[in-house]
Design a protein around this motif. Structure first.
Motif: not given
Ligand SMILES: Cc1cc2nc3c(=O)[nH]c(=O)nc-3n(C[C@H](O)[C@H](O)[C@H](O)COP(=O)(O)OP(=O)(O)OC[C@H]3O[C@@H](n4cnc5c(N)ncnc54)[C@H](O)[C@@H]3O)c2cc1C
Lengths: 793, 264
Positions: A754-774
């Motif tokens: 799920v988090i990999n998907a969230v980061i992929d969705a935000l790939k144009d925003y330069g985000v490398r990691h997001i801690d849970m919960p998103a």
């Protein structure tokens, strides 16, 4: 006979009882003359206890007794024991401070028991509890691991300097450091694994009963493992021998690990029943569940992967701070060590791995195993790190995984972190999952979402876990203070029906169905003539209970061994009845037949002869058809697979919705596909909950801010997509059924997907990691601060 | 909960009398707020006066006015055909409250009397310029709410009905708290004969409020673009573990634009 054996999607026997409200839960049990206990809990995160004045409470209407920690100590009651001892890097044992049933000198977290009122009604007990006056001298509290290890931090236990419980490691540091020194690329990730509150649907409850004539105690409790409770409470806390203590865990409404442990209230009601010589009942209110059921996860981690120029993993280095809470819960020390660091190879052939873990005391509720226990933490770290490796090296996320997978022909495979995997085929589960998820068609879906103004992303997790817990000698050498075999007693009754007495315990998993299917398969007895009995030390020879997806792999194997004995004995009886030699008797589909003849006897003929031994080899053979087996597993089992999640994010609000989820797991042989599907879906629901919603939040002062369902977000049905479940099977090589386990895979594999998907969705925003919960706010801040730009470092 | 006495009078006068005689007496409607509060021992009433037998149930449409009796449940409001034809945005709002079980018990009178800063009805009352009828007077919505959990109701005063004039169009947009499903931010926009009214719940420390800057802009031009550049001051907004004041201020704008776009 309809097909009801191994592989049949038989409907769950237990559901009619549960769905019609005829379950028998602990709170449904009422004993004659029963009293009610209410636990007065600390509202302070950390304080010294001065005087406790119980005088007014003791005089209140309906009150029979008021007890404090001092009363228990005076009666020689022991502390709550810890079942696992970890050793520090230097070989010294971990700090294991006392865990009094009721706090004595200090309270160490909000929810810590301070006194107990026993009264005629719960209402009276609760009213009186308010009259207890407690002098607290408040102390500074530490809630997070970072605060707890800061120099000068307030000490949770005076004898644990720096609030360190242990400082442990695994792997060859020198080799790992050397590999890092020559790496072409090092990818680092700092992450947390968010703290969770289990929230089983049924709150914990306990009824203590005492027979003043025989001196026998009975405890009815919401437990996943009644024999373990009998052992721990009897031997260490209340000093009651096994023959005087029966523990019954009747229907239990969900556990997820939180009902493994021996809790204070179990000892309180049992001990109090002996004191007041009447049964005593306690049932948690939901707010007590939040502050007294062991919590899960809560790690702070720094992870680094060393890669060569081609994207091969060379070495993994991990450093983790694990929150233990205010005391050591029963299995707490082993979760961030042997159920975590040993999993860091995952499905990859990383040649060297080093992990160090500091376990830290804080002024929070104790932390212990929660669905997956250690393995979700390892999987989240690894699958996030692998995605970061792909990103930082410019490799494709699927390609980097394929490149580093342990190949299907490499089994048995020895990892650098102690485990030896017996079987698996990670390319196969990945292929099947990508296909089921239409991974190839994703970019079209991303574009379609973008046209609606939504950010769509896809995430993969290829994971492995170790369950079927566990070989006793191995875990013993690692610090376990118990064996982890399993026990089955199988009775073939005179008319051929069967009762199975299993030491495992069902609290939602459907054992009454799955285990009955095993009997149908092995003995040819119709499914509805098989009864599965669990949860009562008075009926079942012994057992270690249910957790770590062990019931089928370990408990089911014990059943197979017991059934082998039944068949062996049946052959002798059949040989006698048919005047043949034992070697000529064959058993198949419930029939004993003489090889090469048409002579045969049914299992019922044999059982009748066994119990009515008129024509019977009574000189050589005991009557009866009743066999018991203890089975100690040879290894862990290693389910694994691939989860693919697809999310859509609302750019305006930051809300992420999981719109697609596919899990393809290798759980070994499938006994009941419907139950496997349900187990995986339930686990995935909890994994999505962890990834997007759930979070136990303490403020700096140690108050639990998410202490009710008003603030703790449980996933609801409409937070979840339809969860597609598939299986790709390789058989476990070391148990006769070839089973691996399916109880935890959902919760282990899904959060990083799920988090990999969230980061992929935000790939144009330069985000490398997001801690849970998103959470929406977190994603909104990322979207707001990043003007869309192409992903660049 | 603590012990209390219980009465279920069958006339409004008896209920008002019982409640007025005892400052520690409390009215009981659906119990969806009061019972949990009692269970947590946060309140210790001497007497509960159950309003269930006062006949305060039902929805009537007369001309352009819809009157909802005080004990009408959210479920009934969501389902009523007459209301749906006059003020569909209000029936839809009721369908967003809590869950099925809560909607089956919770009442409009209870919700308004309670004035939870994250409740939905207060936004409807303000935006639709409703009038609250009690056993003794009529109170304009604008005068009724006095800050969170506070209203102009006197001890013993009971909400008997709420009168809603039908707007030209309206819509309610709710951003749910993921845990409780109450509003983190809820915005009700209504285009009425007297101009556009915008009411915001969930966001303000003082409870529900009208967003006058948006009202002015929308009265001039009823379109999402008209409020695209209007920001909501962060001062006075709530902040908690789910949403900071800043995030709430942002959500007020998003929800308002969506409500305008969807108004029907
Ligand atoms: C799980 C859950 C989720 C919820 N979600 C939402 C949500 O999303 N949005 C939302 O707006 N609300 C929500 N609620 C609240 C619910 O909608 C009820 O409207 C609210 O609890 C009060 O209504 P009641 O009829 O239950 O009043 P009660 O709980 O019976 O009473 C509440 C208060 O109002 C007083 N009172 C009741 N009726 C009158 C009257 N006629 N005149 C004067 N005083 C009166 C009582 O004395 C008491 O002080 C939720 C509640 C629960 C339990």
């Amino acid at each position: 006979m309809p097909f009801e054996g191994i592989g049949a999607a038989v409907r769950r026997k237990e559901d009619a009882r549960f769905l019609s409200g005829r379950g028998n839960y602990t709170d449904d049990i009422n004993r004659p003359g029963q009293l009610h206990a209410f636990v007065r809990r600390s509202d302070r995160p950390h304080a010294r206890i001065g005087r406790i004045d119980t005088e007014q409470a003791a005089k209140a209407p309906g009150v029979v007794a008021v007890f404090t920690g001092a009363d228990m100590a005076a009666d020689n009651v022991g502390g709550l024991p810890c079942g696992w001892q970890i050793h520090n890097k230097d070989g010294s044992p971990m700090k294991e401070p006392p865990h009094p049933v009721i706090a004595v000198d200090k309270v160490r977290h909000v929810g810590d028991p301070v006194a107990v009122v026993v009264a005629e009604t719960k209402q009276a007990a609760k009213d009186a509890a308010e009259l207890i006056e407690i002098d607290y001298q408040e102390l500074p509290a530490v809630a997070s691991v970072r605060d707890a290890i800061a120099p000068g931090a307030s000490l949770v236990h005076d004898d644990a300097p720096g609030n360190i419980c242990y400082d442990w490691h695994i792997g060859d540091k020198a080799l790992v450091d050397a590999a890092f020194a020559k790496a072409a690329k090092v990818v680092k990730l700092e992450l947390t694994n968010n703290r969770l509150i289990p929230n089983a649907m049924e709150p914990r409850a306990a009824v203590g009963d005492f027979d003043p004539h025989g001196g026998d105690f009975t405890l009815y409790t919401t437990s996943q493992n009644p024999h373990v409770i009998r052992l721990l409470m009897g031997a260490f806390v209340l000093h009651i021998p096994e023959n005087k203590l029966r523990v019954v865990a009747p229907d239990v409404g969900g556990g997820f690990g939180s009902k493994i442990y021996h809790y204070a209230e179990e000892a309180i009601v049992t001990w109090a029943a002996g004191k007041v010589r009447r049964p005593v009942k306690w049932t948690a209110e939901r707010n007590e569940s939040f502050m007294s059921d062991a919590h899960g996860r809560d790690h702070d981690t720094m992870a680094e992967m060393a890669l060569d120029a081609d994207g091969n993993f060379l070495a993994l280095r991990v450093s983790t701070l694990a929150n233990m809470g205010g005391y050591l819960s029963t299995f707490a020390p082993c979760i961030p060590t042997y159920l975590y660091a040993t999993l860091l190879a995952g499905v990859y052939k990383t040649p060297v791995i080093y992990c160090e873990v500091k376990a830290v005391f804080t002024n929070t509720v104790p932390v212990d195993a929660y669905r997956g226990a250690g393995r979700p933490e390892a999987t989240f770290l690894l699958e996030r790190l692998v995605d970061a490796c792909a990103r930082d090296t410019g490799m494709d996320r699927v390609a980097i995984r394929r490149k580093n997978f342990i190949p299907a022909d490499a089994f048995p495979y020895q990892t650098p972190v102690a485990l030896q995997y017996d079987s698996g085929d990670y390319q196969a589960t990945l292929d099947a999952c990508l296909k089921a998820a239409d991974y190839a068609g994703f970019e079209a879906r991303r574009a379609a979402a973008a046209a609606k103004g939504k950010l769509r992303g896809i995430g993969i997790s290829t994971y492995l876990e170790a369950c079927g817990i566990a070989p006793s000698a191995v875990v013993g050498s690692l610090g376990a203070r118990a064996g982890l075999y399993e026990v089955a007693n199988i009775k073939v009754h005179p008319t051929g029906s069967v009762s199975v007495y299993t030491g495992t315990h069902s609290h939602g998993q459907g054992h009454e169905t799955t285990l009955a299917q095993l009997v149908t398969d092995q003995l040819g007895v119709p499914f509805d003539q098989v009864e599965v009995v669990h949860g009562d030390t008075g009926k079942i020879p012994f057992g270690m209970g249910t957790y770590g997806s062990r019931s089928l792999a370990v408990g089911g194997t014990a059943m197979v061994k017991a059934m082998d004995k039944i068949i062996a004995k049946g052959k002798k009886i059949a040989a006698h009845l048919m005047e043949a030699s034992v070697e000529d008797i064959e058993f198949k589909d419930g029939q004993f037949s003489v090889a090469g003849t048409d002579k045969s006897k049914t299992l019922t003929d044999i059982s009748l002869a066994a119990y009515v031994p008129h024509n019977y080899p009574i000189e050589e053979l005991e009557p009866g058809l009743d066999e018991t087996a203890f089975y100690d597993p040879k290894n862990f089992t290693f389910p694994g697979g691939c989860h693919v999640a697809e999310v859509e994010i609302d750019k305006d609000t930051g809300v992420a919705e999981v719109v697609n989820f596919v899990a393809v797991d290798d759980v070994g042989r499938v006994i009941n596909p419907m139950i496997v599907e349900g187990q995986v879906q339930g686990g995935v629901a909890q994994g999505i909950g962890q990834a997007l919603l759930e979070n136990a939040v303490y403020d700096e002062g140690g108050q639990l801010l998410s202490g009710s369902f008003m603030d703790y977000s449980m996933p609801r049905a409409n937070d979840l997509p339809m969860i597609k479940v598939g299986t790709e099977t390789t058989l476990c090589t070391h148990n006769p059924l070839g089973v691996k386990g399916c109880g935890e895979v959902g919760a282990i594999g899904s959060p990083p997907a799920v988090i990999n998907a969230v980061i992929d969705a935000l790939k144009d925003y330069g985000v490398r990691h997001i801690d849970m919960p998103a959470s929406p706010q977190k994603l909104w801040s990322i979207i707001r601060s990043g003007t869309p730009r192409m992903a660049a470092e | 909960m603590y012990d209390f006495a219980y009465q279920k009078p069958s006339s409004l006068a008896d209920a008002v009398k019982a409640l007025s005689a005892d400052p520690d007496a409390k009215a009981l409607a659906g119990g969806m707020t009061l019972i949990p509060v009692l269970k947590q021992r946060l309140n210790k009433p001497s007497l509960l006066v159950d309003l269930a037998k006062l006949g305060l149930v039902g929805i009537t449409v007369s001309g352009n006015t819809v009157t909802i009796a005080g004990m009408t449940t959210h479920g009934a409001v969501a389902a009523d055909a007459g209301l749906k034809s006059k003020i569909p945005s209000l029936s839809e709002m009721a369908s967003f409250i809590g869950d099925e079980a809560v909607r089956h018990r919770g009442t409009i009178g209870g919700s308004l009397a309670n004035n939870d800063p994250a409740a939905d009805y207060p936004a409807a009352v303000l935006a639709l310029d409703a009038t609250i009828k009690t056993d003794r007077r009529s109170i304009k919505g604008d005068d009724f709410f006095q800050g969170m959990f506070t209203t102009t109701l006197e001890q013993g005063e009971l909400i008997t009905a709420v009168e809603f004039p039908a707007p030209e169009k309206g819509a309610y947009e709710k951003f749910r708290n993921p845990a409780s499903r109450y509003a983190i931010v809820g915005v009700y926009v209504a285009k009425t004969a007297g101009g556009v009214r915008v009411a915001v719940t969930g966001a303000g420390q003082g409870g529900v409020f009208r967003h006058t800057a948006m009202e002015q802009a929308l009265s001039a031009n009823f379109s999402p673009d008209a409020i695209a550049n209007i920001t909501t001051p962060v001062d006075g907004l709530n902040s908690d573990i789910h949403a900071s004041a800043e995030y709430r201020a942002h959500l007020v704008g998003v929800m308002a634009k969506r409500a305008v776009a969807r108004a029907y």
